[in-house]
Design an enzyme around this catalytic site. Sequence first.
Site, PDB file in Angstrom:
ATOM      1  CB  ALA A 366      25.620  81.236  26.516  1.00  0.00           C
ATOM      2  CB  ALA A 367      27.394  84.368  31.019  1.00  0.00           C
ATOM      3  CB  CYS A 368      24.931  86.439  26.771  1.00  0.00           C
ATOM      4  SG  CYS A 368      25.571  85.254  25.856  1.00  0.00           S
ATOM      5  CG  HIS A 369      21.597  82.653  25.851  1.00  0.00           C
ATOM      6  ND1 HIS A 369      21.870  81.498  25.141  1.00  0.00           N
ATOM      7  CD2 HIS A 369      21.600  83.688  25.095  1.00  0.00           C
ATOM      8  CE1 HIS A 369      22.112  82.124  23.846  1.00  0.00           C
ATOM      9  NE2 HIS A 369      21.858  83.323  24.023  1.00  0.00           N
ATOM     10  CB  SER A 370      22.084  84.456  32.812  1.00  0.00           C
ATOM     11  OG  SER A 370      22.083  85.783  32.747  1.00  0.00           O
TER      12      SER A 370
END
Length: 423
Positions: A366-370
């Site tokens: 997930a991008a928001c966990h990058s």
Amino acid sequence: MAEHASEPSRPPSQGTADRIYLDYNATTPLEPAVIRAVSEALREAWGNPSSSYIAGANAKALISKAREDVATMVGGRAEDIIFTSGGTEANNLVFHSVLEEFKRSSTAEKLLNGGPGLPHIIISNVEHDSVQLVAENLQKTGQAEVTCVAVSTVTGRVEAEDLLAVVRPNTCLVSVMLANNETGVVMPIRELCQRVKAINKQGRHPRILLHTDAAQALGKIQVDVADLGVDYLTIVGHKFYAPRIGALYVRGPGGRTPLYPMFYGGGQERNFRPGTENTPMIAGLGKAAELVTANLHDYENHMRTTRLYLEQRLKEVFGEEKVRFNSHFPGSDSLPNTCNVSLLGPHLRGRKVLSCCKTLLASVGAACHSDLGDRPSHILLSCGVSPEVAANALRLSVGRSTSRADVDAVVEDLRNTVRLLEG
Ligand SMILES: Cc1ncc(COP(=O)(O)O)c(C=O)c1O
Ligand SMILES: O=C(O)CC[SeH]
């Protein structure tokens, strides 16, 4: 007459002319027809939709048309669509409304007096942060009891028996995503709703409300609110070639299904979500929805055949022993476009591989966990993927314009990168 998609747009070069984008679960570019709809609304429908003269009427008409088109895409009624700024707001609006209803219902008094006074919410352990962190905060601040149901490590899905086993007398919401953004696993929402409704039919109070976050499913698989049986369904534009705007489907907002505003203002969206409407973005969302309704079959088939070709090429180039597909759960439905794959080996951490690729643009999850650093995805760990395999994960998600030539180029890029990293 629904407009059929022109040649789907390819991600703008953004200085990456020779790069190939395979991160469509993170976000998508806008279809050319959607850009045209937004531009036209900016030019022709700038009026305040609440104004009675022609400039306002034009804007209001566009918004009504878009509402119809979004409703058609999910098989619902226009009056059941509430526009929001995006999926995060829509998800928060569900939890806010359910808690408001719990507080206001007479049932709460009985529970407050005779039993556990807090509302109980059930979510899965693989939800997007805009569900997981909302629930976590409600629990931390003593506003609700929360149970995270673990997905099966065999199927990658929330299984009905596991969910029903944690229902309590004060359970008032079940929120499970329709499809997971990292594994692509499609959850059995229809079955979960049927089983929970059977409990509701026994006349229990509070009624257990049902929400699904459909962000990753729309534009990839058929989504029909009547078939699913949900009370709420989250719609996220930037996952199906629409602008950064969203909507919430509510089955009978404020009547059959509770809906309470999170903020107050000028009465727009029937007071459920006030604020002068973002007409151009709503027009873009409506056009994108119209394209999904007209072309979903073709979109789905293209993405599935392209993803299957990608998986075939990975096995051919690296050999079955070196490749582990984290998105393969036998017997479970999955999104047509999502390939979560680990290339096995101590030198092939996902982030390292992607940083060395010269062509591929993708993510490890997930991008928001990058910002997770080298920590493996908790989503994959929750699905039973081992830490060493999860650490090597690449989340490859194809789009409407991804070609076989793109796949060949990406696999060649990965081959060269693996050779470099393994010396
Ligand atoms: C499954 C899921 N839910 C919710 C969201 C949040 O939507 P938005 O980015 O519009 O807030 C996203 C994507 O960002 C998502 O992938
Ligand atoms: O999965 C993604 O990248 C979008 C949610 Se953060």
